[in-house]
Design a protein around this motif. Structure first.
Motif, PDB file in Angstrom:
ATOM      1  N   PHE A  47       0.823  -1.206   0.000  1.00  0.00           N
ATOM      2  CA  PHE A  47       0.000   0.000   0.000  1.00  0.00           C
ATOM      3  C   PHE A  47       0.858   1.256   0.000  1.00  0.00           C
ATOM      4  CE2 PHE A  47      -2.824  -3.163   1.916  1.00  0.00           C
ATOM      5  CZ  PHE A  47      -3.974  -2.961   1.171  1.00  0.00           C
ATOM      6  N   VAL A  48       0.250   2.363  -0.400  1.00  0.00           N
ATOM      7  CA  VAL A  48       0.891   3.671  -0.329  1.00  0.00           C
ATOM      8  C   VAL A  48       0.698   4.185   1.091  1.00  0.00           C
ATOM      9  CG1 VAL A  48       0.855   6.031  -1.200  1.00  0.00           C
ATOM     10  CG2 VAL A  48       0.452   4.126  -2.761  1.00  0.00           C
ATOM     11  N   GLU A  52       5.907   8.131   2.967  1.00  0.00           N
ATOM     12  CA  GLU A  52       6.854   7.070   2.632  1.00  0.00           C
ATOM     13  C   GLU A  52       7.114   7.136   1.127  1.00  0.00           C
ATOM     14  OE1 GLU A  52       6.517   2.364   2.616  1.00  0.00           O
ATOM     15  OE2 GLU A  52       6.305   3.229   4.626  1.00  0.00           O
ATOM     16  N   LYS A  53       8.179   7.837   0.747  1.00  0.00           N
ATOM     17  CA  LYS A  53       8.488   8.040  -0.665  1.00  0.00           C
ATOM     18  C   LYS A  53       8.995   6.756  -1.297  1.00  0.00           C
ATOM     19  CE  LYS A  53       9.591  12.884  -0.015  1.00  0.00           C
ATOM     20  NZ  LYS A  53      10.565  13.952  -0.205  1.00  0.00           N
ATOM     21  N   PHE A  54       8.686   6.590  -2.580  1.00  0.00           N
ATOM     22  CA  PHE A  54       9.160   5.440  -3.352  1.00  0.00           C
ATOM     23  C   PHE A  54       9.246   5.849  -4.814  1.00  0.00           C
ATOM     24  CE2 PHE A  54       4.598   5.203  -3.000  1.00  0.00           C
ATOM     25  CZ  PHE A  54       4.159   4.837  -4.259  1.00  0.00           C
ATOM     26  N   PRO A  72       3.823  10.732  -1.340  1.00  0.00           N
ATOM     27  CA  PRO A  72       2.424  10.611  -0.913  1.00  0.00           C
ATOM     28  C   PRO A  72       2.100  11.493   0.295  1.00  0.00           C
ATOM     29  CG  PRO A  72       3.658   8.703  -0.188  1.00  0.00           C
ATOM     30  CD  PRO A  72       4.620   9.598  -0.910  1.00  0.00           C
ATOM     31  N   ASP A  73       0.881  12.000   0.308  1.00  0.00           N
ATOM     32  CA  ASP A  73       0.314  12.718   1.449  1.00  0.00           C
ATOM     33  C   ASP A  73      -1.056  12.091   1.682  1.00  0.00           C
ATOM     34  OD1 ASP A  73      -0.492  14.467   3.399  1.00  0.00           O
ATOM     35  OD2 ASP A  73      -0.798  16.156   2.041  1.00  0.00           O
ATOM     36  N   VAL A  74      -1.114  11.128   2.606  1.00  0.00           N
ATOM     37  CA  VAL A  74      -2.301  10.305   2.789  1.00  0.00           C
ATOM     38  C   VAL A  74      -2.968  10.621   4.120  1.00  0.00           C
ATOM     39  CG1 VAL A  74      -3.154   7.942   2.998  1.00  0.00           C
ATOM     40  CG2 VAL A  74      -1.314   8.462   1.397  1.00  0.00           C
ATOM     41  N   ARG A  81     -10.295   4.397   1.968  1.00  0.00           N
ATOM     42  CA  ARG A  81      -9.705   3.113   1.578  1.00  0.00           C
ATOM     43  C   ARG A  81      -8.267   3.338   1.148  1.00  0.00           C
ATOM     44  NH1 ARG A  81     -15.000   2.768   0.853  1.00  0.00           N
ATOM     45  NH2 ARG A  81     -15.317   3.875  -1.076  1.00  0.00           N
ATOM     46  N   ARG A  82      -7.416   2.404   1.490  1.00  0.00           N
ATOM     47  CA  ARG A  82      -5.997   2.537   1.189  1.00  0.00           C
ATOM     48  C   ARG A  82      -5.720   2.293  -0.299  1.00  0.00           C
ATOM     49  NH1 ARG A  82      -2.621  -0.746   5.478  1.00  0.00           N
ATOM     50  NH2 ARG A  82      -0.983   0.586   4.658  1.00  0.00           N
ATOM     51  N   ILE A  83      -4.694   2.978  -0.818  1.00  0.00           N
ATOM     52  CA  ILE A  83      -4.309   2.854  -2.216  1.00  0.00           C
ATOM     53  C   ILE A  83      -3.244   1.772  -2.337  1.00  0.00           C
ATOM     54  CG2 ILE A  83      -3.327   4.032  -4.203  1.00  0.00           C
ATOM     55  CD1 ILE A  83      -4.146   6.669  -2.917  1.00  0.00           C
TER      56      ILE A  83
END
Length: 163
Positions: A47-48, A52-54, A72-74, A81-83
């Protein structure tokens, strides 16, 4: 005798393999060679996660893959719901391919950075890129796509006239 038993165990383990596939509901399924199957749970690495950069590979104007940093800015806000990373990578590639056709010189398109902002089930993907203008100078631009995550985890484009 011991070598024969070990050899037999090795041969059986080599023949009894399994394959992990994704079904139409988006679940990971382990298909075993004996005809049985089992659901494989998703892990945090699939998940994103917030901050946590990738990196992912995105095609440039010449269809060569370029490593692009995803920031990401989650914020799930209780009901979000998670991506999944694979779903995000697919949507970024699709946006990059369709976005470069709006350029005058689409072959000079180079994606630089991807920013993902999630608030609940609303997702905004921004691709920062450069392309050459008619004078040959690099011009920066941003392409933003807005999505909604459905109950099955699939992305729905908020404005269908973008494609």
């Amino acid at each position: 005798m011991k070598k024969i038993v070990l050899g037999l165990i090795f041969c059986c383990s080599a023949l009894a393999h399994s394959e992990i596939v994704i079904n139409s509901n988006g679940d990971r399924v382990d298909l075993k060679s004996n005809g049985t199957w089992a659901l494989v749970p998703w892990t945090d690495a699939d998940f994103v996660n917030n901050n946590e950069k990738f990196t992912i590979k995105v095609p440039d104007g010449g269809n060569h893959d370029v490593d692009v940093l995803v920031t990401p800015d989650v914020s799930l806000q209780d009901d979000g719901r998670r991506i999944k990373r694979k779903d995000l990578e697919f949507e970024v590639k699709l946006a990059a391919i369709t976005g470069r056709y709006k350029l005058k010189d689409r072959y000079s398109y180079v994606p630089r950075e991807v920013s993902v902002k999630q608030r609940g089930n609303n997702v905004s993907i921004t691709i920062s890129s450069t392309a050459k203008n008619s004078y040959g100078a690099d011009v920066p631009s941003d392409l933003t796509k807005e999505y909604y995550i459905e109950k099955n985890g699939r992305f729905t484009n908020k404005s269908m006239n973008d494609y």
